[in-house]
Enzyme design. Structure first.
Site, PDB file in Angstrom:
ATOM      1  N   GLY A 243      28.889 113.064  73.103  1.00 26.56           N
ATOM      2  CA  GLY A 243      28.992 111.847  72.305  1.00 26.56           C
ATOM      3  C   GLY A 243      30.427 111.458  72.071  1.00 26.56           C
ATOM      4  O   GLY A 243      31.351 112.254  72.303  1.00 26.56           O
ATOM      5  N   GLY A 246      33.960 111.838  66.774  1.00 33.30           N
ATOM      6  CA  GLY A 246      33.608 111.540  65.390  1.00 33.30           C
ATOM      7  C   GLY A 246      32.139 111.357  65.125  1.00 33.30           C
ATOM      8  O   GLY A 246      31.763 110.996  63.997  1.00 33.30           O
ATOM      9  N   GLY A 248      29.826 113.726  65.173  1.00 33.18           N
ATOM     10  CA  GLY A 248      29.235 114.868  64.481  1.00 33.18           C
ATOM     11  C   GLY A 248      28.859 116.028  65.366  1.00 33.18           C
ATOM     12  O   GLY A 248      27.991 116.829  64.995  1.00 33.18           O
ATOM     13  N   THR A 250      30.785 118.742  66.321  1.00 31.87           N
ATOM     14  CA  THR A 250      31.226 119.997  65.702  1.00 31.87           C
ATOM     15  C   THR A 250      30.495 120.244  64.390  1.00 31.87           C
ATOM     16  O   THR A 250      30.174 121.386  64.045  1.00 31.87           O
ATOM     17  CB  THR A 250      32.743 119.950  65.475  1.00 31.87           C
ATOM     18  OG1 THR A 250      33.399 119.647  66.706  1.00 31.87           O
ATOM     19  CG2 THR A 250      33.253 121.285  64.963  1.00 31.87           C
ATOM     20  N   HIS A 466      48.017  79.718  64.676  1.00 33.99           N
ATOM     21  CA  HIS A 466      47.398  80.629  65.644  1.00 33.99           C
ATOM     22  C   HIS A 466      46.097  81.199  65.079  1.00 33.99           C
ATOM     23  O   HIS A 466      45.049  81.153  65.748  1.00 33.99           O
ATOM     24  CB  HIS A 466      48.384  81.755  65.983  1.00 33.99           C
ATOM     25  CG  HIS A 466      47.883  82.715  67.013  1.00 33.99           C
ATOM     26  ND1 HIS A 466      48.275  82.675  68.323  1.00 33.99           N
ATOM     27  CD2 HIS A 466      46.997  83.758  66.925  1.00 33.99           C
ATOM     28  CE1 HIS A 466      47.667  83.637  69.002  1.00 33.99           C
ATOM     29  NE2 HIS A 466      46.898  84.317  68.163  1.00 33.99           N
ATOM     30  N   GLU A 467      46.147  81.744  63.872  1.00 36.83           N
ATOM     31  CA  GLU A 467      44.948  82.335  63.274  1.00 36.83           C
ATOM     32  C   GLU A 467      43.924  81.260  62.940  1.00 36.83           C
ATOM     33  O   GLU A 467      42.703  81.494  63.051  1.00 36.83           O
ATOM     34  CB  GLU A 467      45.314  83.133  62.019  1.00 36.83           C
ATOM     35  CG  GLU A 467      46.268  84.283  62.266  1.00 36.83           C
ATOM     36  CD  GLU A 467      45.726  85.278  63.289  1.00 36.83           C
ATOM     37  OE1 GLU A 467      44.496  85.403  63.423  1.00 36.83           O
ATOM     38  OE2 GLU A 467      46.539  85.916  63.976  1.00 36.83           O
ATOM     39  N   HIS A 470      41.936  80.578  66.097  1.00 41.24           N
ATOM     40  CA  HIS A 470      40.859  81.562  66.301  1.00 41.24           C
ATOM     41  C   HIS A 470      39.657  81.224  65.425  1.00 41.24           C
ATOM     42  O   HIS A 470      38.501  81.263  65.882  1.00 41.24           O
ATOM     43  CB  HIS A 470      41.350  82.960  65.948  1.00 41.24           C
ATOM     44  CG  HIS A 470      42.236  83.578  66.990  1.00 41.24           C
ATOM     45  ND1 HIS A 470      41.852  83.735  68.297  1.00 41.24           N
ATOM     46  CD2 HIS A 470      43.504  84.083  66.904  1.00 41.24           C
ATOM     47  CE1 HIS A 470      42.828  84.312  68.985  1.00 41.24           C
ATOM     48  NE2 HIS A 470      43.851  84.523  68.159  1.00 41.24           N
ATOM     49  N   ASP A 541      45.675  89.050  72.665  1.00 40.69           N
ATOM     50  CA  ASP A 541      44.511  88.240  73.038  1.00 40.69           C
ATOM     51  C   ASP A 541      44.382  88.106  74.549  1.00 40.69           C
ATOM     52  O   ASP A 541      43.286  88.232  75.102  1.00 40.69           O
ATOM     53  CB  ASP A 541      44.632  86.843  72.410  1.00 40.69           C
ATOM     54  CG  ASP A 541      44.699  86.895  70.893  1.00 40.69           C
ATOM     55  OD1 ASP A 541      44.093  87.806  70.318  1.00 40.69           O
ATOM     56  OD2 ASP A 541      45.383  86.038  70.299  1.00 40.69           O
TER      57      ASP A 541
END
Length: 650
Positions: A243, A246, A248, A250, A466-467, A470, A541
């Site tokens: 997997g 992070g 799970g 271990t 710019h933002e 988006h 981007d």
């Protein structure tokens, strides 16, 4: 579930009391230092030339023999003549050195002379005393002595070498099972004996229901083998946990260690490989030998890809590959001629594509358990586990937190909970509130806010538009994720960000790909429309758009010109090739289709922004005023989204 507090007791086999060294915390190092100090002091006090001055033959003849100050002369080892002075003469030092009082009872010579050869010295002495009466002639004695200085000059270097090796051996053996440098071939796996408790149990594993069910069956087999063996079933030899980082893997192994009730050996794959040839294979043999002695038992190898990589053509250029010999020994132990009864091998990796096929076949690793990123329901359970130790406010909405964290692993969720508690503590709060979790999420995804970063007004204008570009493009495209907020506060390396709420999809259609590309190009298109000039701010981007376009054309077969052809390699074999798995003509076609795809999407994006230029400028000005624009303010400027309006009507 109430927390169970584990009390320490003397009967706990996992805790062994280390007896204190009789020499304090310094151990044997103090003994080595004392011995060295004694050797140095002894060599200093036993030096025969201490307090004795070297002279020349001229001084002996003109100053001592002529003035009749010499009492006698002792020639030592036919090399050095010690000159003893008569008592009461001016050259005599009446005080005897402390070293001579301590180590010698004989009279101390005042001077010494290197004579060269005995014959020449006797001739010179006879010539110098030829006019002396018989009673004034000097008596010459000859002695053979063993000098402690010469002996120590040979012994001290060997002593230093021996002490150094003692130190190295003790330091090297401190972390190994054999406590010796010469036991590096022994396995240093950590053993958890039967009856000892692990810090994790299956109750600490939220989500992963299918994976937990399979792993619990293995544990049940070890606890109640007769239930399965009476039907002719055999215990599985190996279980591979696969997997993303992070998820799970271990943690699952730790829970098995706590629940199985059998000896549990754990070590990392990298601990097998050493600079010495053959050590890895030796450690594998020793590990399985120890496990068989305590069978039934479990061996857990974390990050097995460190030793289990595929034996490919690249290794053929090496005369002796230590990793390959270790893998061969591991394959033999898992399924060879030797018996391997009662030993189950757990392994974890996030790189199954690089593992050797012989390692993954049935008979070695019979079960492959895939641990995927948690779904929304599983994230709710994971949040429930990590929120237990926190003091929470009543306004914390766990379902909303799970909804706002798509694609997060269990480790990411644990990090959010811990970061939220740190933020609340930094603000001197008594409880952790919902705003702390939102701030922690933003910090983990985008980085720390850098409000102190100085940005010129002109650059701030560019970032705001710019933002806003988006935001406007994504707002009017139905296949783009829902926009949550827009910010021009610098975070990490970015100067601004648009925050979305991604939908959990298993497949992505062509129209969704195209809309996402248009939304990513919205910032650059807004700069060109408003300022009639473009900047370098769209680098991230453009990188994302280019990779996405190549993925559509070369992997998913979504281009009409190229057709339903995929050059994706799930086995990872193409990574070892020096060339691409297609011809130069096909490479040119792919590049041409990608270029056309991106340019077409860019023109479409500019068309959307020209149509909604008024909203674009309003949103940019609002960003310049307050730096952060939330969803309700976005709806006030841009109106309700078409998809969200349809959902509300239904």
């Amino acid at each position: 579930m109430d927390k169970q507090v584990k009390k320490k007791s003397d009967s706990d086999p996992s805790e062994k009391k280390n007896p204190k060294s009789p020499y304090g915390g310094y151990g044997y190092g103090l003994i080595y230092l004392l011995l060295l100090a004694l050797l140095l002091v002894f060599s200093l006090f036993t030096n025969p030339v201490t307090g004795t001055k070297e002279i020349t033959w001229s001084f002996l003849q003109d100053s001592l023999l002529v003035k009749k100050q010499v009492h006698n002369i002792v020639v030592v080892n036919k090399e050095v003549a010690e000159i003893y002075i008569k008592n009461g003469h001016p050259g005599e030092d009446t005080q005897v050195p402390f070293s001579k009082k301590l180590f010698s009872t004989a009279e101390t010579p005042k001077f010494y002379l290197n004579i060269g050869t005995v014959d020449i010295f006797e001739q010179k002495l006879e010539k110098a005393q030829q006019n002396f009466p018989p009673e004034d002639r000097i008596e010459v004695q000859y002695q053979n002595r063993t000098s402690w200085v010469s002996i120590l000059s040979w012994l001290l270097p060997f002593g230093f070498i021996i002490l150094f090796w003692f130190y190295v051996i003790r330091r090297t053996g401190a972390g190994s099972s054999g406590s010796s440098l010469f036991n590096f071939g022994k396995s240093n796996a950590r053993l958890m004996e039967k009856g000892s408790k692990s810090s994790a149990t299956f109750n600490d594993i939220a989500g992963l229901k299918e994976a937990k069910t399979e792993i619990m069956e293995v544990v049940d087999f070890l606890k109640n083998p007769e239930t399965y063996t009476k039907l002719g079933a055999k215990i599985p030899k190996g279980v591979m946990l696969v997997g993303p980082p992070g998820t799970g893997k271990t943690l699952m192994a730790k829970a098995v260690a706590g629940e199985a009730g059998v000896p549990f050996f754990s070590m990392s794959g990298s601990e097998f490989v050493e600079m010495f040839v053959g050590v890895g294979a030796s450690r594998v043999r020793d590990l399985f030998k120890r496990a068989k002695e305590k069978a039934p038992s479990i061996i857990f190898i974390d990050e097995i890809d460190a030793v289990g990589r595929s034996r490919g053509k690249l290794n053929a250029f090496q005369a002796n590959d230590e990793r390959e010999s270790t893998l061969n020994q591991l394959l033999t132990e898992l399924d060879g001629f030797g018996p391997n009864t009662g030993v189950i091998v757990l392994a974890a990796t996030n790189r199954p594509d690089v593992l050797d096929k012989a390692l993954l076949r049935p008979g070695r690793f019979d079960r492959h358990i895939y641990l995927e990123l948690p779904t929304k329901e599983e994230r709710i359970e994971i949040f429930g586990v990590h929120l237990r130790p926190l003091k929470l406010s009543k306004n914390v909405d766990v379902e909303l937190l799970a909804k706002l964290s798509p694609g997060f692993s269990g480790a990411d969720i644990a990090n959010i909970c811990n970061e939220a508690a740190l933020i609340a503590a930094r603000k001197k709060k008594k409880v952790v509130e919902q705003s702390d979790f939102m701030e922690a999420r933003d910090r983990i995804i985008g980085g720390m806010e850098r409000k102190s970063k100085i940005i010129s007004p002109q650059e701030k204008q560019i970032v705001a538009h710019h933002e806003a570009g988006h935001a406007v493009v994504s707002w009017y495209l139905k296949n783009v994720d829902s926009l949550v907020k827009v910010s021009i506060i610098p975070r990490g390396k970015s100067l601004g960000a648009a925050w979305y709420l991604p939908q959990e999809r298993q497949i992505v259609t062509k129209s969704q790909f195209l809309d996402q590309i248009c939304a990513s190009l919205g910032g650059r298109a807004a700069e060109e429309i408003i300022f009639n000039e473009i900047s370098s701010g769209a680098l991230d981007d453009l990188e994302k758009v280019t990779k996405q376009a190549y993925t559509m054309v070369a992997y998913y077969g979504l281009d009409e010109e190229i057709g339903p052809i995929s050059f994706y390699d799930s086995t990872g074999q193409n990574e070892r090739m020096f060339g691409k798995p297609y011809s130069e003509n096909m490479a040119q076609k792919i590049d041409k289709e990608v270029q056309d795809l991106v340019n077409t999407s860019y023109e479409r994006t500019k068309g959307i922004l020209r149509k909604h230029r008024t909203e674009l400028e309003k949103l940019a000005q609002l960003l310049l005023e307050q730096e952060v624009v939330e969803k309700d303010e976005l709806e006030r400027i841009l109106g309700k989204r078409e998809m969200e309006q349809l959902l509300e009507d239904k």
